[in-house]
Structures are given as structure tokens and as C-alpha cells.
Write an enzyme that holds these catalytic residues in place. Structure first.
Site, PDB file in Angstrom:
ATOM      1  N   CYS A 183       1.595  -1.223  15.446  1.00 29.49           N
ATOM      2  CA  CYS A 183       1.704  -1.061  14.190  1.00 29.49           C
ATOM      3  C   CYS A 183       1.198  -2.293  13.257  1.00 29.49           C
ATOM      4  CB  CYS A 183       2.981  -0.732  13.513  1.00 29.49           C
ATOM      5  SG  CYS A 183       3.251  -0.696  11.741  1.00 29.49           S
ATOM      6  N   CYS A 236       3.205   8.813   0.569  1.00 31.64           N
ATOM      7  CA  CYS A 236       3.796   8.183   1.520  1.00 31.64           C
ATOM      8  C   CYS A 236       4.104   6.691   0.952  1.00 31.64           C
ATOM      9  CB  CYS A 236       2.875   7.792   2.856  1.00 31.64           C
ATOM     10  SG  CYS A 236       3.259   6.938   4.024  1.00 31.64           S
ATOM     11  N   SER A 273      11.819   7.944   7.371  1.00 31.28           N
ATOM     12  CA  SER A 273      11.690   7.797   9.025  1.00 31.28           C
ATOM     13  C   SER A 273      11.976   6.505   9.419  1.00 31.28           C
ATOM     14  CB  SER A 273      10.032   7.648   9.211  1.00 31.28           C
ATOM     15  OG  SER A 273       9.704   7.193  10.388  1.00 31.28           O
ATOM     16  N   CYS A 295       6.637  -3.768  16.049  1.00 34.85           N
ATOM     17  CA  CYS A 295       6.105  -2.885  16.784  1.00 34.85           C
ATOM     18  C   CYS A 295       4.757  -3.129  17.248  1.00 34.85           C
ATOM     19  CB  CYS A 295       6.245  -1.501  16.304  1.00 34.85           C
ATOM     20  SG  CYS A 295       7.937  -0.897  15.827  1.00 34.85           S
ATOM     21  N   CYS A 351       6.937  -5.948   7.885  1.00 34.89           N
ATOM     22  CA  CYS A 351       8.096  -5.324   8.391  1.00 34.89           C
ATOM     23  C   CYS A 351       8.466  -6.645   9.389  1.00 34.89           C
ATOM     24  CB  CYS A 351       7.829  -4.185   9.126  1.00 34.89           C
ATOM     25  SG  CYS A 351       8.965  -3.379  10.085  1.00 34.89           S
ATOM     26  N   GLU A 381       0.734  -1.148  -0.242  1.00 30.89           N
ATOM     27  CA  GLU A 381       0.080   0.066  -0.038  1.00 30.89           C
ATOM     28  C   GLU A 381       0.778   1.275   0.068  1.00 30.89           C
ATOM     29  OE1 GLU A 381      -4.020  -1.646   2.054  1.00 30.89           O
ATOM     30  OE2 GLU A 381      -2.533  -0.625   3.447  1.00 30.89           O
ATOM     31  N   SER A 424      11.474   7.350  14.945  1.00 31.66           N
ATOM     32  CA  SER A 424      10.150   6.754  15.753  1.00 31.66           C
ATOM     33  C   SER A 424      10.614   6.576  16.920  1.00 31.66           C
ATOM     34  CB  SER A 424       9.876   5.710  15.002  1.00 31.66           C
ATOM     35  OG  SER A 424       9.160   5.901  13.663  1.00 31.66           O
ATOM     36  N   LEU A 425      10.426   7.462  17.996  1.00 34.44           N
ATOM     37  CA  LEU A 425      11.030   7.339  19.340  1.00 34.44           C
ATOM     38  C   LEU A 425       9.919   6.718  20.153  1.00 34.44           C
ATOM     39  CD1 LEU A 425      13.362   7.682  21.315  1.00 34.44           C
ATOM     40  CD2 LEU A 425      12.493  10.099  21.696  1.00 34.44           C
ATOM     41  N   HIS A 426       8.776   7.177  20.418  1.00 31.07           N
ATOM     42  CA  HIS A 426       7.555   6.631  20.959  1.00 31.07           C
ATOM     43  C   HIS A 426       7.683   6.524  22.385  1.00 31.07           C
ATOM     44  CE1 HIS A 426       6.289   6.826  16.851  1.00 31.07           C
ATOM     45  NE2 HIS A 426       6.795   5.431  16.541  1.00 31.07           N
ATOM     46  N   ASN A 471      -3.457   5.730  15.594  1.00 27.03           N
ATOM     47  CA  ASN A 471      -4.445   5.072  15.035  1.00 27.03           C
ATOM     48  C   ASN A 471      -4.930   3.845  15.485  1.00 27.03           C
ATOM     49  OD1 ASN A 471      -4.917   7.364  13.228  1.00 27.03           O
ATOM     50  ND2 ASN A 471      -2.767   6.915  12.757  1.00 27.03           N
ATOM     51  N   GLY A 498       7.155  -0.884   6.302  1.00 30.19           N
ATOM     52  CA  GLY A 498       8.669  -1.536   6.253  1.00 30.19           C
ATOM     53  C   GLY A 498       9.460  -0.317   6.953  1.00 30.19           C
ATOM     54  N   GLU A 499      10.711  -0.896   7.128  1.00 30.60           N
ATOM     55  CA  GLU A 499      11.743  -0.065   7.804  1.00 30.60           C
ATOM     56  C   GLU A 499      12.839   0.305   6.675  1.00 30.60           C
ATOM     57  OE1 GLU A 499      12.828   1.480  10.246  1.00 30.60           O
ATOM     58  OE2 GLU A 499      14.583   1.839   9.424  1.00 30.60           O
ATOM     59  N   CYS A 535      -1.098   6.674   9.372  1.00 31.60           N
ATOM     60  CA  CYS A 535       0.215   5.965   9.749  1.00 31.60           C
ATOM     61  C   CYS A 535      -0.182   4.813  10.684  1.00 31.60           C
ATOM     62  CB  CYS A 535       0.868   6.965  10.927  1.00 31.60           C
ATOM     63  SG  CYS A 535       1.556   8.262  10.070  1.00 31.60           S
TER      64      CYS A 535
HETATM   65  N1  SAH Z   1       9.387   1.615   9.960  1.00 32.80           N
HETATM   66  C1  SAH Z   1       9.444   3.158   9.898  1.00 32.80           C
HETATM   67  C2  SAH Z   1       8.739   3.784   8.742  1.00 32.80           C
HETATM   68  C3  SAH Z   1       7.187   3.378   8.827  1.00 32.80           C
HETATM   69  S1  SAH Z   1       6.011   3.787   9.949  1.00 32.80           S
HETATM   70  C4  SAH Z   1       9.239   3.512  11.320  1.00 32.80           C
HETATM   71  O1  SAH Z   1       8.808   2.897  12.330  1.00 32.80           O
HETATM   72  O2  SAH Z   1       9.605   4.621  11.734  1.00 32.80           O
HETATM   73  C5  SAH Z   1       5.794   5.600   9.713  1.00 32.80           C
HETATM   74  C6  SAH Z   1       5.364   6.224  11.106  1.00 32.80           C
HETATM   75  O3  SAH Z   1       3.923   5.685  11.625  1.00 32.80           O
HETATM   76  C7  SAH Z   1       6.250   5.497  12.103  1.00 32.80           C
HETATM   77  O4  SAH Z   1       6.724   6.802  13.237  1.00 32.80           O
HETATM   78  C8  SAH Z   1       5.474   4.721  12.964  1.00 32.80           C
HETATM   79  O5  SAH Z   1       5.798   4.625  14.486  1.00 32.80           O
HETATM   80  C9  SAH Z   1       4.168   5.236  13.000  1.00 32.80           C
HETATM   81  N2  SAH Z   1       3.058   4.350  13.252  1.00 32.80           N
HETATM   82  C10 SAH Z   1       2.831   2.941  13.139  1.00 32.80           C
HETATM   83  N3  SAH Z   1       1.865   2.458  13.629  1.00 32.80           N
HETATM   84  C11 SAH Z   1       0.935   3.516  14.010  1.00 32.80           C
HETATM   85  C12 SAH Z   1      -0.331   3.671  14.525  1.00 32.80           C
HETATM   86  N4  SAH Z   1      -1.091   2.747  14.958  1.00 32.80           N
HETATM   87  N5  SAH Z   1      -0.883   5.046  14.636  1.00 32.80           N
HETATM   88  C13 SAH Z   1       0.001   6.139  14.408  1.00 32.80           C
HETATM   89  N6  SAH Z   1       1.325   6.143  13.896  1.00 32.80           N
HETATM   90  C14 SAH Z   1       1.717   4.898  13.743  1.00 32.80           C
HETATM   91 FE1  SF4 Z   2       8.045  -1.571  11.167  1.00 32.94          FE
HETATM   92 FE2  SF4 Z   2       7.768   0.778  11.393  1.00 32.94          FE
HETATM   93 FE3  SF4 Z   2       5.581  -0.554  11.951  1.00 32.94          FE
HETATM   94 FE4  SF4 Z   2       7.508  -0.736  13.519  1.00 32.94          FE
HETATM   95  S1  SF4 Z   2       6.363   1.094  13.119  1.00 32.94           S
HETATM   96  S2  SF4 Z   2       6.594  -2.482  12.691  1.00 32.94           S
HETATM   97  S3  SF4 Z   2       9.354  -0.368  12.380  1.00 32.94           S
HETATM   98  S4  SF4 Z   2       6.715  -0.543   9.901  1.00 32.94           S
END
Ligand code: SAH
Ligand code: SF4
Length: 331
Positions: A110, A96, A184, A107, A103, A78, A207-209, A283, A152-153, A324
């Protein structure tokens, strides 16, 4: 096969012509490349057809379009187009893009992470996501920005991501400025250092979180392999080298990472960098809930009081599961 490969024994201007036809005229069949000889067009149509197979979904407000793209091996990915006006620039069209099918980093918040990992995308598959939306927009404008925030990363598919960026930056293709790309990463120190050494003006987001290892390891298993300090160390290297501002992405998850305590820890980290913190509304994809608005406000207040620049972006396309972390490559 890529058309550059097919044309490699032709005079050099052929590749320029072909690129012009694809990226400026936006042809979707080689027969439309009328400045090229017929026999060559036939060969190209057979060896590297230009058609991109995708199903599209539009959000109600029409600002977000999601494409579910079918690849040659039948896998699906997608990618998302976000159209909006902003203050500096009218008609910003941001794509995007995905860099992998699934991936491996898993996480917990995600949707892509839940799929597991299938394979890396090729350079061409990455480029095609942008090209697809260029065609879609047609006369209605141009793609102005590309963010590597889909499935993906990016730094685990390093070569293909960087070569796709360099390709699209080239004057003979889209000529899209380096500053219009953003990557990212979940935090892969080798990737960050290597990226620093590229000496290109592409934006970087982490992506610190979570602001401490205990919490971050629960949300992002990759943190056990690369703890926060190791990632920050590579970011320091990046910033010393490039002097570019870093974006810290921080998803606001209800009662998980949205306390005052976390805000203060996050401020402590941010103070070491030239950076901005992007507070992203969560989300819903599974076990967590989004932080309530007043909690986000207090959290932001603490950061700003300590002099940390914060931004809160509007979230696009939730109604078509295009926001996202919602991309999962399935219908
Ligand atoms: N793998 C990379 C890039 C793809 S994710 C990364 O993790 O940075 C792009 C962004 O969406 C990242 O900051 C990720 O943490 C965030 N993301 C993932 N799941 C999400 C969700 N359910 N709600 C909001 N942001 C989310
Ligand atoms: Fe992969 Fe980024 Fe999703 Fe983490 S947030 S599972 S690194 S796509």
C-alpha cells in the site's frame, strides 16, 4: 474553530440555519448565508471560513476525480469521487475518504503504508472531504455513498470517524442514511467490537488479503499483533450482534496469495460468516504484480463452487493514481 462552537450561545435555530446553508445550499462563503445577520456572518467568516483548499485531478473517462486537499497545518490528504451508474440506482456518487495522514500499519502493498503515520484527521477534516465533492457536483447530483477506504486506518481514529458519520447522518446536515457508509479496516479487534456495540447500520469490510497467518503477517505487519483468529473472533461478535453481512476484501497479488490452496483456505474462513468476498485487482505500487485475469477467474471459481459469494469491482482512476492503495498525499 467549528461554526457550531461559534454559534453555541445564539438561539438554537441559528445552527440549523447555518447547517442548511452549508449542506443544502452548499455555500462556500458565509456572506451567501443571507438568512443570517450580517455581523454574525462576518464573525463566522473570520473564525471559521468555509473555503476548502484543494487541487483536483480528473481521470480520462471523467468518472473519477481525485482531490489533493491542503489542511490548515499545511499537511495534505487525498480523497476520491467515483461517479457511476449502477443497476439499482442511477448516478451513484461515492466519496472515498481518508481518516489519517499516512498510516502506521505499513502494509507492504500500500502506498499510504509507505508514508508512515503523521496524525489523525479531525472530525471536521473528514466531513470536509465529503462537503468538498458535494460542492463540486453542485446541481449535478448528490453524494450517495461514503467509503472509509482512503488513507489511514479508520478504527485507529475511531471517535472522529464515528462522530463524522453520525453528523452527516443527521437530518440537519446531509441526512445521509447509515447504510450508505462503509468502513474498511485492516483488522483492529477492539475497534470492531466497539463498532458492533454502536448499533448503527454502517457496512463493515475487513481487509483480509491472506487466509493464513504466515502469509498475512508478511503482507500486513499488524497481523503479528492481531492474528487472523483474533480478528475473526471480533467479527463473529459483530455479526452475532448486528446480523449484518460482512465484506472480505482480498487483493489479488500474482503468485503471492492467488493459489488454489489460498482460495480453499479463504473459502473455509468465509463459510463461517454471512459475507461476500471482494476480489480486488492489485494496483501496482511497488514490489508486487497483479494476478493475471485467468488466475483470478480460477480463484473465483473455487470460491463459488464452495458456495461463497464473490464480487469483482471495477477499479477506478488508475491513471490519476486514485485507485485503492495508491493515495499518498503528494503530487
Ligand atoms: N486502512 C484500511 C482502509 C484503507 S485501505 C484498510 O486497510 O482496510 C482501503 C482498501 O484498499 C483496503 O482493502 C486495502 O487493503 C486496499 N489496498 C491497499 N493498497 C492497495 C493496492 N495497491 N491495490 C489494491 N488495493 C489496495
Ligand atoms: Fe494502512 Fe490500510 Fe494501507 Fe494497510 S492498507 S497501510 S491499513 S491504509
Amino acid at each position: 474553530m467549528r461554526f457550531e462552537q461559534v454559534l453555541k450561545n445564539e438561539p438554537a435555530y441559528r445552527i440549523r440555519q447555518a447547517r442548511g446553508a452549508i449542506f443544502q445550499k452548499l455555500i462556500s462563503d458565509w456572506s451567501q448565508a443571507t438568512n443570517m445577520p450580517k455581523n454574525l456572518r462576518d464573525i463566522l467568516n473570520e473564525k471559521c471560513p468555509l473555503e476548502i483548499d484543494a487541487e483536483i485531478f480528473k481521470s480520462k473517462d471523467k468518472k473519477t476525480v481525485k482531490a489533493l486537499m491542503r489542511l490548515a497545518d499545511g499537511e495534505k490528504i487525498e480523497c476520491v469521487l467515483m461517479r457511476y451508474e449502477d443497476r439499482e440506482e442511477k448516478n451513484r456518487n461515492t466519496v472515498c475518504v481518508s481518516t489519517q495522514i499516512g498510516c502506521a500499519l505499513g502494509c507492504t502493498f500500500c502506498a499510504t503504508g509507505k508514508m508512515g503515520f503523521k496524525r489523525n484527521l479531525t472530525e471536521e477534516e473528514i466531513i470536509n472531504q465529503i462537503l468538498f465533492f458535494s460542492r463540486k457536483i453542485g446541481d449535478g447530483g448528490k453524494i450517495t455513498n461514503v467509503v472509509f477506504m482512503g488513507m489511514g486506518e479508520p478504527f485507529l481514529n475511531y471517535e472522529n470517524v464515528i462522530s463524522a458519520i453520525k453528523y452527516l447522518n443527521d437530518k440537519s446536515t446531509m441526512g445521509l442514511g447509515m447504510r450508505r457508509f462503509s468502513i474498511s479496516t485492516a483488522g483492529i479487534p477492539e475497534g470492531i467490537k466497539r463498532f458492533a456495540d454502536e448499533n448503527i447500520e454502517v457496512n463493515l469490510a475487513l481487509s483480509l488479503h491472506a487466509p493464513n497467518d504466515e502469509l498475512r503477517s508478511k503482507l500486513m505487519p499488524i497481523n503479528k499483533k492481531y492474528p487472523i483468529n483474533e480478528v475473526l473472533h471480533s467479527l463473529q461478535y459483530y455479526q452475532n450482534k448486528t446480523r449484518r453481512k460482512i465484506m472480505f476484501e482480498y487483493i489479488m497479488i500474482d503468485r503471492v496469495n492467488d493459489s488454489d490452496f489460498c482460495a480453499n483456505q479463504l473459502a473455509g474462513i468465509s463459510k463461517k460468516f454471512i459475507c461476500a468476498v471482494n476480489l480486488i485487482p492489485y494496483n501496482t505500487t511497488g514490489i508486487f504484480r497483479a494476478s493475471p485475469a485467468d488466475r483470478i477467474k480460477s480463484f473465483r471459481g473455487i470460491l463459488e463452487q464452495r458456495g461463497v459469494e464473490t464480487i469483482q469491482r471495477f477499479s477506478f482512476g488508475k491513471d490519476i493514481k486514485a485507485a485503492c492503495g495508491q493515495l499518498a498525499g503528494e503530487k
